[in-house]
Every structure is written in C-alpha cells, then in structure tokens.
Design a protein around this motif. Sequence first.
Motif, PDB file in Angstrom:
ATOM      1  N   ALA A  51       0.149   0.510   5.582  1.00 12.02           N
ATOM      2  CA  ALA A  51      -0.623   0.172   4.375  1.00 12.02           C
ATOM      3  C   ALA A  51      -1.424   1.376   3.907  1.00 12.02           C
ATOM      4  O   ALA A  51      -1.570   1.619   2.705  1.00 12.02           O
ATOM      5  N   SER A  52      -1.931   2.168   4.862  1.00 15.50           N
ATOM      6  CA  SER A  52      -2.698   3.354   4.484  1.00 15.50           C
ATOM      7  C   SER A  52      -1.797   4.397   3.824  1.00 15.50           C
ATOM      8  O   SER A  52      -2.239   5.208   3.017  1.00 15.50           O
ATOM      9  N   LEU A  53      -0.515   4.367   4.163  1.00 13.36           N
ATOM     10  CA  LEU A  53       0.424   5.330   3.565  1.00 13.36           C
ATOM     11  C   LEU A  53       0.905   4.863   2.190  1.00 13.36           C
ATOM     12  O   LEU A  53       1.256   5.673   1.336  1.00 13.36           O
ATOM     13  N   SER A  54       0.930   3.535   1.991  1.00 16.78           N
ATOM     14  CA  SER A  54       1.548   3.019   0.761  1.00 16.78           C
ATOM     15  C   SER A  54       0.543   2.444  -0.234  1.00 16.78           C
ATOM     16  O   SER A  54       0.901   2.109  -1.363  1.00 16.78           O
ATOM     17  N   GLY A  55      -0.708   2.260   0.209  1.00 17.01           N
ATOM     18  CA  GLY A  55      -1.714   1.715  -0.701  1.00 17.01           C
ATOM     19  C   GLY A  55      -1.640   0.212  -0.885  1.00 17.01           C
ATOM     20  O   GLY A  55      -2.195  -0.329  -1.830  1.00 17.01           O
ATOM     21  N   SER A  56      -0.931  -0.503   0.017  1.00 10.48           N
ATOM     22  CA  SER A  56      -0.933  -1.970  -0.075  1.00 10.48           C
ATOM     23  C   SER A  56      -1.723  -2.537   1.107  1.00 10.48           C
ATOM     24  O   SER A  56      -2.498  -1.823   1.739  1.00 10.48           O
ATOM     25  N   THR A  57      -1.528  -3.816   1.446  1.00 13.08           N
ATOM     26  CA  THR A  57      -2.263  -4.392   2.571  1.00 13.08           C
ATOM     27  C   THR A  57      -1.306  -4.762   3.698  1.00 13.08           C
ATOM     28  O   THR A  57      -0.099  -4.928   3.461  1.00 13.08           O
ATOM     29  N   GLU A  58      -1.860  -4.942   4.897  1.00  8.68           N
ATOM     30  CA  GLU A  58      -1.000  -5.255   6.051  1.00  8.68           C
ATOM     31  C   GLU A  58      -0.226  -6.555   5.823  1.00  8.68           C
ATOM     32  O   GLU A  58       0.946  -6.646   6.176  1.00  8.68           O
ATOM     33  N   ASP A  59      -0.890  -7.561   5.236  1.00  9.48           N
ATOM     34  CA  ASP A  59      -0.195  -8.843   5.064  1.00  9.48           C
ATOM     35  C   ASP A  59       0.858  -8.793   3.962  1.00  9.48           C
ATOM     36  O   ASP A  59       1.890  -9.460   4.058  1.00  9.48           O
ATOM     37  N   GLU A  60       0.610  -8.008   2.928  1.00  9.53           N
ATOM     38  CA  GLU A  60       1.651  -7.848   1.901  1.00  9.53           C
ATOM     39  C   GLU A  60       2.909  -7.256   2.523  1.00  9.53           C
ATOM     40  O   GLU A  60       4.027  -7.695   2.247  1.00  9.53           O
ATOM     41  N   LYS A 113       5.415  11.389   3.694  1.00  6.29           N
ATOM     42  CA  LYS A 113       4.747  10.089   3.734  1.00  6.29           C
ATOM     43  C   LYS A 113       5.747   8.945   3.641  1.00  6.29           C
ATOM     44  O   LYS A 113       5.628   7.940   4.331  1.00  6.29           O
ATOM     45  N   SER A 114       6.722   9.104   2.749  1.00  8.65           N
ATOM     46  CA  SER A 114       7.640   7.977   2.545  1.00  8.65           C
ATOM     47  C   SER A 114       8.556   7.788   3.751  1.00  8.65           C
ATOM     48  O   SER A 114       8.897   6.666   4.113  1.00  8.65           O
ATOM     49  N   ILE A 115       8.917   8.879   4.413  1.00  8.65           N
ATOM     50  CA  ILE A 115       9.740   8.738   5.629  1.00  8.65           C
ATOM     51  C   ILE A 115       8.903   8.106   6.738  1.00  8.65           C
ATOM     52  O   ILE A 115       9.352   7.189   7.435  1.00  8.65           O
ATOM     53  N   ALA A 116       7.658   8.586   6.885  1.00  8.38           N
ATOM     54  CA  ALA A 116       6.779   8.016   7.920  1.00  8.38           C
ATOM     55  C   ALA A 116       6.580   6.517   7.679  1.00  8.38           C
ATOM     56  O   ALA A 116       6.592   5.709   8.612  1.00  8.38           O
ATOM     57  N   TYR A 117       6.433   6.150   6.405  1.00 11.20           N
ATOM     58  CA  TYR A 117       6.239   4.733   6.057  1.00 11.20           C
ATOM     59  C   TYR A 117       7.441   3.902   6.501  1.00 11.20           C
ATOM     60  O   TYR A 117       7.300   2.896   7.193  1.00 11.20           O
ATOM     61  N   ARG A 118       8.616   4.330   6.114  1.00 14.10           N
ATOM     62  CA  ARG A 118       9.815   3.539   6.416  1.00 14.10           C
ATOM     63  C   ARG A 118      10.105   3.515   7.922  1.00 14.10           C
ATOM     64  O   ARG A 118      10.538   2.508   8.473  1.00 14.10           O
TER      65      ARG A 118
END
Lengths: 318, 250
Positions: free
Chosen positions: B59-68, B3-8
């Motif tokens: 955002a779905s991978l990290s639990g935050s929002t698109e604008d953050e 997940k963290s690699i996909a996020y970055r």
Amino acid sequence: MTAKEKNFEALFQAKIDQEIKIEAKDWMPDAYRKTLVRQISQHAHSEIVGMLPEGNWITRAPSLRRKIGLLAKVQDEAGHGLYLYSAAETLGTTRGQMMDALNEGKAKYSSIFNYPTITWADIGAVGWLVDGAAILNQVMLTRTSYGPYARAMVRICKEESFHQRQGFDIMMSLCNGTAEQKAMAQDALNRWWWPSLMMFGPSDAESQHSEQSMIWKIKRKSNDTLRQQFVDATVDQAKILGITIPDPDLSWNEEKGHYDFGAIDWDEFWQVVKGNGICNRDRLKARRAAYITNGKWVRDAAIAYAEKKQQRDISKVA
Amino acid sequence: MSKSIAYRYTLQIADNSLILGHRLTELCGHCADTEIDLAISNIALDLLGQSRMLFQYAASLSGSTEDEIAMLRSEGEYVNCLLVEQQNEDFSQVIVRQYLFDTYYTLFLKALSQSSSSDELRAFANKTIKENAYHVRFSRAWLMRLGDGTQESHDKTQASLDFLKPYIQELFIPSQVDTAAIADGVGVDMSKYVDQFHTTLQADFAEATLSWEAPKYHVSGGKDGRHSEHMGFILSELQYMQRAYPNSEW
C-alpha cells in the motif's frame, strides 16, 4: 451417611465457610464433585461450541485487522476450553468422556450458542453482550470454592474482558458508520438482547441447582442478581452506542437504584435448552463431524505413531 | 529498485500467506482435537499477520490501503500459487499442503533475507523465518504421525500427496513477475533450490513411509493470475463485506 462421613462433611463445609479452597485431592461430598463436573464440563463445552457461531465469520470478516482479531478471539476460546477440561479432569473424569457426552447430546452447553450469527454485527453483539454477560458470571467464579476451577477462571477473565472490549469496539465502528451499518448494529442488538439475559439461567425461584451451590460457594451470586448487574451496566453502553435496547418496559427505578426490565420469554429459553433452537442440530452435527467423522482417524493415527515410536526407542536401547 | 516490480513481487508473497491463511481459518473450531485447533489457528494468525505486513508495504508503494489490495482486486490480479488455494479435503490434505508450503518457504525466506535488495522484504523474511520454523515443526510432525500412523491415515496421506504433487513445481518456476524481480534484484531465483527441496522431501517421505514418484505432469498459472475453480469461492467469502458495503469503515 456414616459418622465418619458426617465428620468429613462438617470439616469440608467448615473449610468452605473459612474461605479455604478445596483442592483436587481433598475429601469432598460426591454431590459436590458431581455438581462441579457438570458445571465445569458444561462451561468447557460452551467454549468449544461457542467457537462455531463466531468462527462462522472469520472467512468473511470485513478487514484484515478484524479478521485477525476475531481469529485470535476464537482461538482464545479454544484455550479456555482446554483449561476448563483440565480443571474438570482433576475431579476424575476424562476429556474423552466429556467429549462423548457432548457428542451424544447428553451434556449441555450454553444455550446462547444455538442462535445464529447472521451478520457481521452479530460478531460485535456477541462480544459485547454474550461475553459481557459471561464475564459477570466468570468474575464471580474466580472466587469459587474449588481451587482448580477458580484459578482457571482468573486467566479466562483477563482474556474475556479483552473480548468484550473488542466486541464493543466493533459495535462502535458500526454505530459511527453508515446508516446501513448502524441498522445492522441495531438489528443485532434486537436479536441478542433477550437471549443474553437468559444466559444467567432461570430466575432464582426456578433455579434447580442454585441453593446448594450457594452453600458450597461454588456460586456466590444468584442468577437474578447477576442478571440485574448486567442490565444496569449495559443500558449505559447502549446509550453510548446510540442504539435502543428492545424492551419497552426498561426504565430506571429510583427507589431500587436499578433498572426495571420486561418479562423474559422463558418458553423460548426452555425450547432452546431442549434442543429446539435454530442451530442446536447444526452445532452438534459440526462437533460430531470434527471429533468423530473427520477427527477420530487423526487421533488414532497420533496414538498409533506414538506407540510405534516408543517401541522403536525401546528396541534402540535394547 | 523499481517500485512497480517491488509492488507486484510483494503481492505474490502476500497472496500466498493470505490464501493459505484463509484456508486454515476455515478449519477454526472444526479440528480433530482442541490442541490441533489451537495450532492451526496460530499458523493462520501468523500467515494473515504476514500478509498484512506485506499489504501495508504494498500500500505504501501504490498509494492505496491494505484492505483494498487484500480484498478488492479481481481474481486475475491475485498471484498466489495454486497449491495454497487447494481445499481442506481432509486433515491429511491440510497437512501435506502445509508441509509442502512450509518446506518451500524455509528455502524462500532464507534466500530472500540474504539477497533481496529491498530492506522491507529482508526485514519481513527475518521476522517470518522464526514463525515458519514453528510451522515446519508442526506440519512435519503431523506428516510423520499420519504417514506412519494407522493404515487408514497412511492411505489418506499418500492419496493427498499424490493429489498435491503436480502443484509443487509452480513454487520454483519463475513467473513473469519473478523474472522481472530477479533481474531487478528485489526477487530471488527459487529455481536454484529445486534439488535441495527434493532432498528434504525424499528424506521426510521415507521417514513417514510415504512413497514418492516424480509427478507425470505439472500444473501452474496461479502466480500469473490464472487460478483453479476454487479461487472464486475463496474470494466470494474474503471479499463479501467489502463488496457488499463499499466505502465503509469497520
């Protein structure tokens, strides 16, 4: 005027009276053509210059959703400019001539765009009030007597009403937000309210072109009628938002069935029309930079390339 | 798939679209003609739309929002390449920057659609390939017009190409995130496509009468969060409202 011309003019007016559209190749009085070129090109310039105050906030829009919405809106204005320049071209003027007139400061555009967009709430207020005022004029123009102009307006109106809703939605988010956001919305209303009322032009008694335009059905409602319609519609919208229209004289007149409103500062209006508003110089400077300083060499390159390509294509065939 | 690699890795793709889109929005209302304004705005809308789709996935991978994610990271956390943050010096620089990016993106999107292990990124690539085909058509056509137009446009375009070419290599050299993503399967190895890219470039530059010599040096670092001086100014505008009015709904 010769007898033949008088006859043409009578036929022309009869068509207008019977609600038959005047088309590009139809005979029309020179003054009708001139009035339309002036009005349609001013309208087109307003779309193009109007991109500047709104474009001012695209890079700073507060969310991606709002950024995309605003960019799409400003892009629509460019499209409206194109339809309108095309409609004006059917009357025998070229876009280049119209652009030159704008850049030389000879052509007018809507004075409202000489006011600055200072905060994000201005983007809401411009959509809500300025587009709201423009729509009333434009809906009327969908029935204007000149066919190409009327047809351009039908398409423009569909998009403009969407813009107005988008502007109101921005205002709604601000008014439902923090105290600071609501204050921002109120401040924008305070600054945009009176200039929006001025958008309909001088009062009927003062309006230079109105009477003849009504006879020709270029225009079907007077400036004051449209202004009243705007005030009547907007007061309730401000109530929904919970912000106050900056006019102590605003009150419902039971007898007339309309809102009474305070006196408009026409001195301010004429000052801005004459070029003395906050942003008149900036707007012209930006247009000249885009079209002349940074733009002419680009258009020249496109023309030179097209000519070379045509030559090469001819050589190939030969 | 980590997940963290996909996020970055997703941020790296998203930031390119966001920052290039931002540069194009600066031009809105200021183009040489209305048709160009319409096209540039269209491309900016596509790029910003792409970034939004990817930030939503991130955002779905990290639990935050698109604008953050889009507007509240520190400068070093943005991982776009240096090319896309370069200024709109003049229209030739806009076009050369766009042409280089679009041409690279054609290869990137194809590779991503074929071999990423992420369903979301493959779907993104498949959708974006169609948009990018239009962007290439626009930027390539203007490269020809400017390169082979007047002497003035030719000279300006050649100068823009010479200015921007040191930024090309970064597109293909794997960053730390790329290396991890390639090993994971979510990412694609663009270093394999360098020759193909240069073949396209050289054919197009020849047609546009532009001369090409390999750059004597390369600059990079954006994909690892080390940016040019321009980035801070871009973020000052991009982040202004989110920073000035935190925790607000817009």
